[in-house]
Design a protein around this motif. Structure first.
Motif, PDB file in Angstrom:
ATOM      1  N   ARG A   1       4.870 -14.253  10.596  1.00 30.46           N
ATOM      2  CA  ARG A   1       5.949 -13.403  11.112  1.00 30.46           C
ATOM      3  C   ARG A   1       7.312 -13.982  10.736  1.00 30.46           C
ATOM      4  N   THR A   2       7.467 -15.294  10.852  1.00 32.56           N
ATOM      5  CA  THR A   2       8.726 -15.934  10.490  1.00 32.56           C
ATOM      6  C   THR A   2       9.046 -15.672   9.021  1.00 32.56           C
ATOM      7  N   GLU A   3       8.037 -15.765   8.153  1.00 28.74           N
ATOM      8  CA  GLU A   3       8.234 -15.478   6.736  1.00 28.74           C
ATOM      9  C   GLU A   3       8.616 -14.012   6.532  1.00 28.74           C
ATOM     10  N   ALA A   4       7.988 -13.123   7.290  1.00 32.47           N
ATOM     11  CA  ALA A   4       8.313 -11.692   7.193  1.00 32.47           C
ATOM     12  C   ALA A   4       9.739 -11.441   7.661  1.00 32.47           C
ATOM     13  N   GLU A   5      10.148 -12.096   8.733  1.00 34.94           N
ATOM     14  CA  GLU A   5      11.524 -11.941   9.229  1.00 34.94           C
ATOM     15  C   GLU A   5      12.526 -12.422   8.188  1.00 34.94           C
ATOM     16  N   ASP A   6      12.249 -13.577   7.580  1.00 31.28           N
ATOM     17  CA  ASP A   6      13.147 -14.113   6.549  1.00 31.28           C
ATOM     18  C   ASP A   6      13.257 -13.146   5.369  1.00 31.28           C
ATOM     19  N   ALA A   7      12.131 -12.613   4.937  1.00 30.21           N
ATOM     20  CA  ALA A   7      12.128 -11.657   3.826  1.00 30.21           C
ATOM     21  C   ALA A   7      12.870 -10.383   4.198  1.00 30.21           C
ATOM     22  N   ALA A   8      12.657  -9.902   5.421  1.00 31.26           N
ATOM     23  CA  ALA A   8      13.312  -8.673   5.876  1.00 31.26           C
ATOM     24  C   ALA A   8      14.833  -8.862   5.962  1.00 31.26           C
TER      25      ALA A   8
ATOM     26  N   ARG B   1      24.784  -5.128   0.908  1.00 34.71           N
ATOM     27  CA  ARG B   1      25.825  -5.432  -0.084  1.00 34.71           C
ATOM     28  C   ARG B   1      26.071  -4.272  -1.040  1.00 34.71           C
ATOM     29  N   ILE B   2      25.079  -3.415  -1.237  1.00 34.36           N
ATOM     30  CA  ILE B   2      25.275  -2.275  -2.141  1.00 34.36           C
ATOM     31  C   ILE B   2      25.550  -0.977  -1.382  1.00 34.36           C
ATOM     32  N   GLY B   3      25.706  -1.075  -0.071  1.00 32.38           N
ATOM     33  CA  GLY B   3      26.085   0.095   0.713  1.00 32.38           C
ATOM     34  C   GLY B   3      24.949   0.814   1.410  1.00 32.38           C
ATOM     35  N   VAL B   4      23.758   0.233   1.399  1.00 29.94           N
ATOM     36  CA  VAL B   4      22.611   0.835   2.078  1.00 29.94           C
ATOM     37  C   VAL B   4      22.445   0.153   3.430  1.00 29.94           C
ATOM     38  N   GLU B   5      22.466   0.957   4.490  1.00 32.20           N
ATOM     39  CA  GLU B   5      22.342   0.409   5.837  1.00 32.20           C
ATOM     40  C   GLU B   5      21.062   0.906   6.495  1.00 32.20           C
ATOM     41  N   LEU B   6      20.227  -0.021   6.890  1.00 34.21           N
ATOM     42  CA  LEU B   6      18.982   0.307   7.582  1.00 34.21           C
ATOM     43  C   LEU B   6      19.159  -0.067   9.047  1.00 34.21           C
ATOM     44  N   TYR B   7      19.247   0.941   9.884  1.00 35.56           N
ATOM     45  CA  TYR B   7      19.533   0.697  11.300  1.00 35.56           C
ATOM     46  C   TYR B   7      18.301   0.367  12.125  1.00 35.56           C
ATOM     47  N   ASP B   8      17.133   0.689  11.601  1.00 33.52           N
ATOM     48  CA  ASP B   8      15.926   0.526  12.413  1.00 33.52           C
ATOM     49  C   ASP B   8      14.875  -0.330  11.715  1.00 33.52           C
ATOM     50  N   ILE B   9      15.308  -1.255  10.844  1.00 32.70           N
ATOM     51  CA  ILE B   9      14.351  -2.136  10.180  1.00 32.70           C
ATOM     52  C   ILE B   9      13.728  -3.039  11.238  1.00 32.70           C
ATOM     53  N   HIS B  10      12.410  -3.217  11.148  1.00 34.75           N
ATOM     54  CA  HIS B  10      11.743  -4.057  12.134  1.00 34.75           C
ATOM     55  C   HIS B  10      10.417  -4.572  11.585  1.00 34.75           C
ATOM     56  N   ILE B  11       9.875  -5.540  12.279  1.00 30.36           N
ATOM     57  CA  ILE B  11       8.606  -6.151  11.918  1.00 30.36           C
ATOM     58  C   ILE B  11       7.526  -5.552  12.808  1.00 30.36           C
ATOM     59  N   ASP B  12       6.444  -5.087  12.186  1.00 37.74           N
ATOM     60  CA  ASP B  12       5.311  -4.550  12.937  1.00 37.74           C
ATOM     61  C   ASP B  12       4.198  -5.589  13.002  1.00 37.74           C
TER      62      ASP B  12
ATOM     63  N   GLY C   1      -0.272  -0.428   2.807  1.00 31.65           N
ATOM     64  CA  GLY C   1       0.842   0.266   2.182  1.00 31.65           C
ATOM     65  C   GLY C   1       0.644   0.375   0.684  1.00 31.65           C
ATOM     66  N   ALA C   2       1.719   0.714  -0.004  1.00 31.79           N
ATOM     67  CA  ALA C   2       1.663   0.889  -1.451  1.00 31.79           C
ATOM     68  C   ALA C   2       1.216  -0.388  -2.158  1.00 31.79           C
ATOM     69  N   SER C   3       1.521  -1.541  -1.568  1.00 30.68           N
ATOM     70  CA  SER C   3       1.162  -2.810  -2.200  1.00 30.68           C
ATOM     71  C   SER C   3      -0.284  -3.201  -1.915  1.00 30.68           C
ATOM     72  N   LYS C   4      -0.967  -2.434  -1.096  1.00 30.40           N
ATOM     73  CA  LYS C   4      -2.344  -2.728  -0.675  1.00 30.40           C
ATOM     74  C   LYS C   4      -2.432  -4.013   0.134  1.00 30.40           C
ATOM     75  N   GLU C   5      -1.303  -4.474   0.635  1.00 28.49           N
ATOM     76  CA  GLU C   5      -1.241  -5.699   1.424  1.00 28.49           C
ATOM     77  C   GLU C   5      -1.493  -5.379   2.892  1.00 28.49           C
ATOM     78  N   ARG C   6      -2.337  -6.150   3.507  1.00 27.25           N
ATOM     79  CA  ARG C   6      -2.613  -5.967   4.926  1.00 27.25           C
ATOM     80  C   ARG C   6      -1.847  -7.015   5.715  1.00 27.25           C
ATOM     81  N   GLY C   7      -1.770  -6.821   7.018  1.00 25.07           N
ATOM     82  CA  GLY C   7      -1.123  -7.811   7.869  1.00 25.07           C
ATOM     83  C   GLY C   7       0.216  -7.320   8.372  1.00 25.07           C
ATOM     84  N   ILE C   8       1.129  -8.247   8.565  1.00 29.73           N
ATOM     85  CA  ILE C   8       2.448  -7.926   9.098  1.00 29.73           C
ATOM     86  C   ILE C   8       3.164  -6.983   8.146  1.00 29.73           C
TER      87      ILE C   8
END
Length: 79
Positions: free
Chosen positions: A9-16, A25-36, A44-51
């Protein structure tokens, strides 16, 4: 929902956070980004499971605006 904390989860938070700041920085604002929480059946599209890092709900106008920003940047970078 119970809060979970782990190295994954800590790694996911850092990546997020890195992803959020790069988009900001490029003008895209995500107001509801979160870790599940990890989900054994969620893939998902990456076929990755987990967090999962969820980008939240985006309105159609926001999606158009952000797509325009990204298209301009990729054209300028010739990607």
């Amino acid at each position: 929902m119970e809060f979970f904390q782990s190295e994954e989860r800590t790694e996911a938070e850092d990546a997020a956070i890195k992803f959020y700041r790069a988009l900001e920085r490029i003008g895209v604002e995500l107001y509801d980004i979160h870790i599940d929480e990890p989900c054994a059946r969620c893939v998902g599209a990456s076929k990755e499971r987990g967090i999962r890092v969820a980008l939240g709900d985006l309105g159609v106008d926001d999606v158009r605006k952000y797509a325009d920003i990204i298209e301009r940047l990729t054209k300028a970078a010739k990607l």
